[in-house]
Scaffold this motif. Structure first.
Motif, PDB file in Angstrom:
ATOM      1  N   ILE A  68      17.061  43.545 -35.366  1.00  0.00           N
ATOM      2  CA  ILE A  68      16.233  43.814 -34.183  1.00  0.00           C
ATOM      3  C   ILE A  68      14.767  43.944 -34.579  1.00  0.00           C
ATOM      4  O   ILE A  68      13.870  43.463 -33.869  1.00  0.00           O
ATOM      5  CB  ILE A  68      16.716  45.089 -33.462  1.00  0.00           C
ATOM      6  N   LEU A  69      14.508  44.585 -35.722  1.00  0.00           N
ATOM      7  CA  LEU A  69      13.133  44.710 -36.212  1.00  0.00           C
ATOM      8  C   LEU A  69      12.532  43.332 -36.463  1.00  0.00           C
ATOM      9  O   LEU A  69      11.371  43.065 -36.108  1.00  0.00           O
ATOM     10  CB  LEU A  69      13.107  45.544 -37.495  1.00  0.00           C
ATOM     11  N   GLY A  70      13.318  42.445 -37.084  1.00  0.00           N
ATOM     12  CA  GLY A  70      12.851  41.082 -37.308  1.00  0.00           C
ATOM     13  C   GLY A  70      12.538  40.378 -35.996  1.00  0.00           C
ATOM     14  O   GLY A  70      11.517  39.674 -35.869  1.00  0.00           O
ATOM     15  N   CYS A  71      13.398  40.575 -35.001  1.00  0.00           N
ATOM     16  CA  CYS A  71      13.162  39.976 -33.678  1.00  0.00           C
ATOM     17  C   CYS A  71      11.888  40.525 -33.047  1.00  0.00           C
ATOM     18  O   CYS A  71      11.105  39.777 -32.437  1.00  0.00           O
ATOM     19  CB  CYS A  71      14.351  40.244 -32.762  1.00  0.00           C
ATOM     20  N   LEU A  72      11.678  41.838 -33.184  1.00  0.00           N
ATOM     21  CA  LEU A  72      10.476  42.454 -32.611  1.00  0.00           C
ATOM     22  C   LEU A  72       9.205  41.903 -33.255  1.00  0.00           C
ATOM     23  O   LEU A  72       8.197  41.662 -32.569  1.00  0.00           O
ATOM     24  CB  LEU A  72      10.538  43.971 -32.785  1.00  0.00           C
ATOM     25  N   VAL A  73       9.248  41.719 -34.582  1.00  0.00           N
ATOM     26  CA  VAL A  73       8.075  41.172 -35.284  1.00  0.00           C
ATOM     27  C   VAL A  73       7.765  39.770 -34.779  1.00  0.00           C
ATOM     28  O   VAL A  73       6.605  39.424 -34.518  1.00  0.00           O
ATOM     29  CB  VAL A  73       8.317  41.156 -36.807  1.00  0.00           C
ATOM     30  N   ALA A 114      13.168  29.590 -35.605  1.00  0.00           N
ATOM     31  CA  ALA A 114      12.396  30.677 -34.997  1.00  0.00           C
ATOM     32  C   ALA A 114      12.014  31.733 -36.029  1.00  0.00           C
ATOM     33  O   ALA A 114      10.885  32.237 -36.031  1.00  0.00           O
ATOM     34  CB  ALA A 114      13.204  31.314 -33.867  1.00  0.00           C
ATOM     35  N   PHE A 115      12.927  32.091 -36.934  1.00  0.00           N
ATOM     36  CA  PHE A 115      12.653  33.124 -37.929  1.00  0.00           C
ATOM     37  C   PHE A 115      11.699  32.649 -39.017  1.00  0.00           C
ATOM     38  O   PHE A 115      11.177  33.471 -39.780  1.00  0.00           O
ATOM     39  CB  PHE A 115      13.961  33.626 -38.544  1.00  0.00           C
ATOM     40  N   ASN A 116      11.461  31.357 -39.092  1.00  0.00           N
ATOM     41  CA  ASN A 116      10.475  30.837 -40.049  1.00  0.00           C
ATOM     42  C   ASN A 116       9.060  31.271 -39.697  1.00  0.00           C
ATOM     43  O   ASN A 116       8.123  31.069 -40.478  1.00  0.00           O
ATOM     44  CB  ASN A 116      10.547  29.313 -40.127  1.00  0.00           C
ATOM     45  N   ALA A 117       8.914  31.884 -38.503  1.00  0.00           N
ATOM     46  CA  ALA A 117       7.596  32.390 -38.102  1.00  0.00           C
ATOM     47  C   ALA A 117       7.136  33.509 -39.030  1.00  0.00           C
ATOM     48  O   ALA A 117       5.939  33.791 -39.140  1.00  0.00           O
ATOM     49  CB  ALA A 117       7.642  32.907 -36.663  1.00  0.00           C
ATOM     50  N   ILE A 118       8.086  34.156 -39.712  1.00  0.00           N
ATOM     51  CA  ILE A 118       7.751  35.173 -40.714  1.00  0.00           C
ATOM     52  C   ILE A 118       8.050  34.572 -42.088  1.00  0.00           C
ATOM     53  O   ILE A 118       9.213  34.547 -42.509  1.00  0.00           O
ATOM     54  CB  ILE A 118       8.591  36.455 -40.534  1.00  0.00           C
ATOM     55  N   PRO A 119       7.061  34.053 -42.789  1.00  0.00           N
ATOM     56  CA  PRO A 119       7.306  33.402 -44.081  1.00  0.00           C
ATOM     57  C   PRO A 119       8.087  34.289 -45.039  1.00  0.00           C
ATOM     58  O   PRO A 119       7.816  35.483 -45.161  1.00  0.00           O
ATOM     59  CB  PRO A 119       5.889  33.127 -44.602  1.00  0.00           C
ATOM     60  N   VAL A 120       9.058  33.712 -45.704  1.00  0.00           N
ATOM     61  CA  VAL A 120       9.897  34.353 -46.717  1.00  0.00           C
ATOM     62  C   VAL A 120      10.754  35.467 -46.122  1.00  0.00           C
ATOM     63  O   VAL A 120      11.987  35.455 -46.225  1.00  0.00           O
ATOM     64  CB  VAL A 120       9.056  34.919 -47.896  1.00  0.00           C
ATOM     65  N   GLY A 162      11.277  36.347 -42.963  1.00  0.00           N
ATOM     66  CA  GLY A 162      12.069  35.923 -41.809  1.00  0.00           C
ATOM     67  C   GLY A 162      13.398  35.304 -42.204  1.00  0.00           C
ATOM     68  O   GLY A 162      14.461  35.762 -41.763  1.00  0.00           O
ATOM     69  N   PRO A 163      13.394  34.265 -43.038  1.00  0.00           N
ATOM     70  CA  PRO A 163      14.659  33.677 -43.481  1.00  0.00           C
ATOM     71  C   PRO A 163      15.557  34.667 -44.222  1.00  0.00           C
ATOM     72  O   PRO A 163      16.777  34.613 -44.099  1.00  0.00           O
ATOM     73  CB  PRO A 163      14.202  32.549 -44.423  1.00  0.00           C
ATOM     74  N   ALA A 164      14.940  35.578 -44.991  1.00  0.00           N
ATOM     75  CA  ALA A 164      15.728  36.578 -45.718  1.00  0.00           C
ATOM     76  C   ALA A 164      16.441  37.514 -44.740  1.00  0.00           C
ATOM     77  O   ALA A 164      17.615  37.847 -44.923  1.00  0.00           O
ATOM     78  CB  ALA A 164      14.833  37.378 -46.658  1.00  0.00           C
ATOM     79  N   VAL A 165      15.715  37.964 -43.706  1.00  0.00           N
ATOM     80  CA  VAL A 165      16.308  38.851 -42.701  1.00  0.00           C
ATOM     81  C   VAL A 165      17.442  38.140 -41.968  1.00  0.00           C
ATOM     82  O   VAL A 165      18.506  38.714 -41.729  1.00  0.00           O
ATOM     83  CB  VAL A 165      15.239  39.325 -41.688  1.00  0.00           C
ATOM     84  N   LEU A 166      17.218  36.869 -41.645  1.00  0.00           N
ATOM     85  CA  LEU A 166      18.239  36.100 -40.937  1.00  0.00           C
ATOM     86  C   LEU A 166      19.480  35.905 -41.812  1.00  0.00           C
ATOM     87  O   LEU A 166      20.614  36.075 -41.333  1.00  0.00           O
ATOM     88  CB  LEU A 166      17.682  34.739 -40.513  1.00  0.00           C
ATOM     89  N   THR A 167      19.262  35.575 -43.075  1.00  0.00           N
ATOM     90  CA  THR A 167      20.394  35.392 -43.992  1.00  0.00           C
ATOM     91  C   THR A 167      21.169  36.703 -44.166  1.00  0.00           C
ATOM     92  O   THR A 167      22.404  36.715 -44.135  1.00  0.00           O
ATOM     93  CB  THR A 167      19.899  34.907 -45.371  1.00  0.00           C
TER      94      THR A 167
END
Length: 465
Positions: free
Chosen positions: A219-224, A342-348, A350-355
């Motif tokens: 959720i934090l990643g989504c908020l960012v 979509a999560f690529n909007a946060i470099p490095v 974002g993908p880590a949080v998604l994974t």
């Protein structure tokens, strides 16, 4: 031969998850909403109850432990991939129908937990056991339907709650870190075995810690991302609302869809994500420490709020705002690829949080469904089935990580849908019991809830001791 069988199962799957099932589930959601006098009004009370221990009640795990275990099974890859699939098939308006399905589905989840606690029994080993099979047997006198539900659950769990989830983890780890699937499978098998061999108390303890962490980070990643896409959030809300009733007019990089396709995509993915009406969550609700039916039912109901109304909505806003922001870059992406874009909007990060989300969401589903499957086999065979089941479950995790699972997924998906039919019979046939219990413990009482929460009386009437 395998391709022919898979094609046959796919057709059956399309039928059982077709209009009949959607109408039955949504109809039950709406019907129980009114039978419980719109129990959704108690959402704030339910959330507060979920974090308030009830030391005087009897049960195997705490109310929050039962909720965390149920959420472990429901908050899964469907919250990440399923939302993207719904948007791809029905446009941004599908998010609205997912959200609405979750809102009405809260009443069904409340009803399921009510029956699970009311008709639960103690097994030979002293643990509580319950769920739709006991509601059908003890509440309606239809043991054959209880047996049918248990058989469907006992088989479906190995596919939808184990092999497919393990495969998702292995695929994610292999694609991101290059780790061979068999290595991931061995690690996952050991980790799963260490948890489930300790039974529901061990599972609930892990889930109590894992669920807040994994959901909170996601959720934090989504908020960012929503902050990064801040300028496009109003347009995303507009696309979701307008697209729900006129998807063809939304445009802006979205694939056109009819209103029917939009509703079907949103409703079907919403139902699949929160599992309201499928009969799985009440199996763990039955072992919760609660002094009456409605207390745990309210706690269980809050799970749908977090799963669909919060997590799915956040994913939907991230995806829709990202498509509006960069329609060219997001074009052609589907499912997990769309969410990854979509999560690529946060470099490095974002993908880590998604994974991390994909891995933990899938593993938590393995843990939650391990208990569902175990209780189903205990109902069918007795407590003697517990140890063999747990051993088999850990081995199947390794198999799932290494196998090709299209057929397994289709079969499990079909059986998972079939679980809903006997469960809905219990819900509708015993709706009078649900209404009576709700009236007795929720609407007719204004006492302090568990003697601990007088401050809640200003929010809503509380459950009696």
């Amino acid at each position: 031969m395998l391709e022919t069988f898979n094609a046959f199962v796919t057709k059956i799957n399309g039928f059982v998850w077709g209009p009949v099932m959607l109408i039955l589930l949504v109809g039950t959601h709406v019907y129980l909403t009114f039978r419980t006098r719109i129990i959704q009004r108690k959402t704030i009370t339910a959330i507060k109850l979920s974090v308030t221990p009830d030391s005087e009640a009897s049960g195997d795990v705490s109310g929050f432990g039962a909720l965390a275990t149920a959420l472990a099974a429901t908050i899964g890859t469907g919250n990440i991939v399923g939302v993207a699939t719904a948007i791809g098939a029905g446009g941004p308006g599908a998010v609205f129908w997912m959200w609405l399905t979750g809102l009405f589905g809260m009443a069904t989840k409340f009803g399921e937990a009510t029956l699970a606690v009311k008709y639960r029994v103690k097994a030979k080993d002293g643990s509580f056991i319950g769920g739709p099979m006991y509601a059908l047997e003890r509440g309606m006198g239809q043991k054959w339907l209880g047996v049918l539900f248990a058989i469907l659950t006992g088989i479906a769990c190995f596919g939808i709650g184990n092999m497919t989830q393990g495969n998702s983890i292995a695929e994610s780890v292999s694609g991101t870190f290059g780790v061979p699937k068999v290595i991931t499978g061995i690690i996952l098998m050991i980790a799963t075995g260490l948890v489930i061999l300790g039974g529901v108390k061990s599972i609930s303890k892990v889930c109590e810690k894992l669920i807040p962490l994994m959901a909170g980070l996601y959720i934090l990643g989504c908020l960012v991302i929503c902050v990064i896409n801040g300028a496009y959030i109003p347009a995303a809300f507009s696309a979701i609302i307008h697209g729900a009733f006129n998807p063809q007019a939304v445009g802006g990089g979205f694939v056109g869809a009819t209103v029917v396709a939009c509703i079907r995509a949103g409703v079907s993915r919403g139902l699949f994500t929160n599992e309201s009406g499928l009969g799985s969550a009440p199996i763990v609700d039955a072992c919760a420490a609660t002094r009456n039916t409605s207390r745990q039912a309210l706690i269980s109901m809050s799970g749908v709020f977090w799963d669909t109304i919060v997590v799915c909505l956040m994913t939907g806003l991230v995806l829709v705002s990202s498509i509006i922001k960069d329609p060219v870059g997001m074009e052609g992406l589907k499912g997990a690829q769309m969410t990854a874009g979509a999560f690529n909007a946060i470099p490095v990060i974002g993908p880590a949080v998604l994974t991390f989300g994909l891995i933990t969401f899938a593993w938590s589903t393995i843990l939650g469904w391990a208990y569902y499957g175990e209780r189903a086999w205990v109902y069918l065979v007795g407590v003697e089935a517990i140890k063999p089941f747990r051993v088999a479950w850990t081995i199947v995790v390794l198999v799932g990580c290494s196998a090709t699972l299209e057929v397994v997924w289709n079969v499990a998906d079909t059986l998972n849908a079939c679980m809903a039919f006997p469960n809905l019979i219990a819900l509708l046939g015993l709706s009078g019991v649900i209404a009576s219990e709700t009236k007795k413990y929720v609407w007719d009482k204004d006492a302090e809830m568990g003697g601990l929460m007088k401050w809640m009386d200003d929010v809503a009437p509380s459950v009696d001791k």
